[in-house]
Write a protein that holds these residues in place. Structure first.
Motif, PDB file in Angstrom:
ATOM      1  N   ALA A   1     145.112 -84.083  50.170  1.00  0.00           N
ATOM      2  CA  ALA A   1     146.421 -83.911  49.531  1.00  0.00           C
ATOM      3  C   ALA A   1     147.261 -85.182  49.549  1.00  0.00           C
ATOM      4  O   ALA A   1     147.239 -85.954  50.512  1.00  0.00           O
TER       5      ALA A   1
ATOM      6  N   ASN B   1     151.149 -86.015  49.722  1.00  0.00           N
ATOM      7  CA  ASN B   1     152.356 -85.269  50.069  1.00  0.00           C
ATOM      8  C   ASN B   1     153.538 -86.216  50.226  1.00  0.00           C
ATOM      9  O   ASN B   1     153.383 -87.377  50.570  1.00  0.00           O
TER      10      ASN B   1
ATOM     11  N   HIS C   1     143.504 -78.941  41.093  1.00  0.00           N
ATOM     12  CA  HIS C   1     144.646 -79.311  41.921  1.00  0.00           C
ATOM     13  C   HIS C   1     145.393 -78.056  42.385  1.00  0.00           C
ATOM     14  O   HIS C   1     145.603 -77.129  41.607  1.00  0.00           O
TER      15      HIS C   1
ATOM     16  N   ALA D   1     147.098 -81.077  46.432  1.00  0.00           N
ATOM     17  CA  ALA D   1     145.742 -81.261  46.973  1.00  0.00           C
ATOM     18  C   ALA D   1     144.754 -81.261  45.817  1.00  0.00           C
ATOM     19  O   ALA D   1     144.798 -80.378  44.957  1.00  0.00           O
TER      20      ALA D   1
END
Length: 479
Positions: free
Chosen positions: A123, A125, A458, A471
């Motif tokens: 991922a 983030n 995704h 992710a």
């Protein structure tokens, strides 16, 4: 002089111990990468078994993967114990250094070890300035928008510049799959100007970009680059709910006690509802509009003639989701329940005994099922045997039961899989009707929303602690 020599010796010893901890931490990261790869292999084998049936080769592969995972977990546990022992040695030396006054009596900072999870490896983030309470993929699947509690919208590209396929390595001797960490940080989010002083509702445009409701009562286009377009229309008040029926080109914008409907170039029509609005959803064909109104559910025709159908509810509606064929409406309730309404005859059945508000529901075409949040495990039923009148024959035991309720669910668009996020930040992916699950993230900020991209590569997540994440999964994982 002797005192200085002792302090120098302590500093040299500390440097040696820190180097030891760093080496062990690198070893721990390697074990985590190996485990993440093995988890992917196990899920792939289980999915292949569920799809094609068991075979001698799949049984052998599963046995070998399980053995390798057990060995890797044992090696990781041993490494973790060695790290703890080395860190205790560092702490002891730090106390001696502080007592000697080598650093003015100040303890030295220690960098804590952080185990890499599958989430860390897959991922991207970001940390937003406020809680992230909702999200949406654009209609073309190229971008993701996150709705923040400060009224801004944060946007990123769905595609990963360092996709996992480029970071996956299979060892030639053991055939183990590992994923190396990213080399570069993700591209920063694009953040729009605030459209209000609280979260604004979001929905996808049919081709690209998004629509956002504003505190100024406007429905505003938002591009994938974060540009705000000219308002499409003005609702009867600050917009708190927004939906679009792509097939019919109709947009519904809800405000405190009313709703405004807009059809392209036609003038917007505003209706006073007479009761506080809590949720709304247009049917896929745009012919009906479902409205959560205080203690009732109202289903009203948008096109053609017909009277509104008003159904009493035991609690306020907090989520509404039509089935893809428009035959059923799932209505999540604030006080532990789920209402299922037949579009054909208006019959309503209440599914009680949820541990928390049912803030999210998701229909799955591949799994032919309905999933809901609000329970300690993923609640699911076959759409051929929905839980009507207390019937539980169609219940799908999906994933493991946890200690905290599920807050968000998202059905995979092409596979019989469902993602679920919990109040403790745990994110898992499970196959419908199977207890096996892939732990994507073990813990973190409370998950507020999940969504898959249209191609299923995704998974986007928003969290109450301000985390926004996307992710990206390797193609081979869900084959």
């Amino acid at each position: 002089m002797e005192s200085r020599s002792e302090r120098d010796a302590l500093l040299v010893r500390r440097l040696s111990l820190v180097a030891k901890v760093s080496g062990l931490t690198a070893e721990m990261q390697k074990h985590n990468q190996i485990l993440a790869g093995l988890e992917m292999d196990l899920l792939r084998i289980e999915l292949e078994t569920g799809r094609d049936g068991s075979s001698e080769q799949l049984v052998r592969d599963l046995h070998e993967a399980e053995q390798a995972a057990q060995m890797a977990m044992a090696q990781r546990a041993d490494c973790e114990e060695r790290i703890k022992a080395a860190e205790k040695e560092v702490e002891a030396v730090d106390r001696e250094i502080a007592a000697s006054g080598a650093l003015g009596g100040r303890p030295m900072n220690q960098q804590s070890m952080r185990n890499l999870t599958l989430f860390d490896l897959l991922a991207r983030n970001w940390q937003c300035q406020s809680a992230v309470t909702g999200l949406a993929f654009s209609g073309d699947g190229l971008s993701v928008a996150f709705a923040c509690a400060d009224g801004t919208v944060a946007i990123t590209a769905a595609e990963d510049r360092e996709p996992p396929e480029k970071r996956v390595r299979v060892s030639g001797d053991l055939g183990q799959t590992t994923i190396r960490p990213r080399e570069k940080p993700p591209v920063p989010l694009i953040v729009t100007a605030a459209l209000g002083d609280a979260t604004v509702p979001l929905t996808a445009q049919p081709r690209y970009g998004f629509l956002a409701g504003s505190a100024g009562s406007e429905v505003v286009p938002v591009s994938g680059a974060g540009d705000l377009g000219a308002p499409l229309f003005k609702a009867g008040g600050p917009v708190i709910a927004l939906d679009r029926a792509a097939q019919a080109g109709i947009i519904a914008a809800g405000y405190e006690n009313g709703v405004t409907l807009w059809r392209g170039t036609a003038d917007a029509r505003t209706f006073d509802l007479g009761k506080p609005l809590s949720a709304l959803a247009l049917s896929p064909d745009g012919r009906r509009l479902a409205l959560g109104l205080d203690d009732e559910l109202s289903i009203r025709p948008v096109q053609g003639s017909g009277a509104a159908r008003n159904l009493p509810l035991p609690a306020r509606a907090v989520s509404l989701q039509w089935s893809f064929d428009g035959a059923w409406l799932a209505c999540g309730l604030e006080n532990g329940g789920l209402a299922l309404v037949s579009a054909s005859d208006g019959s309503c059945s209440i599914v009680p005994d949820f541990a928390a508000p049912v803030r999210d529901v998701a229909w799955s075409t591949p799994a032919k099922a309905l999933f809901a949040s609000g329970a300690f495990r993923i609640a699911g039923w076959s759409d051929a045997a929905l839980p009507l009148g207390g019937n539980s024959d169609g219940a799908l035991e999906t994933g493991h039961a946890g200690l905290v309720p599920i807050e968000a669910v998202a059905a995979h668009p092409a596979k019989p899989l469902v993602a679920a996020g919990s109040a403790n930040g745990r994110i898992v992916i499970a196959k419908a009707g199977s207890r096996d699950e892939l732990v994507v993230r073990p813990m973190g900020g409370a998950v507020t929303a999940l969504a898959w991209s249209s191609d299923g590569r995704h998974l986007a997540a928003s969290c109450a602690d301000g985390t926004a994440a996307v992710a990206t999964f390797p193609d081979q994982l869900f084959k």
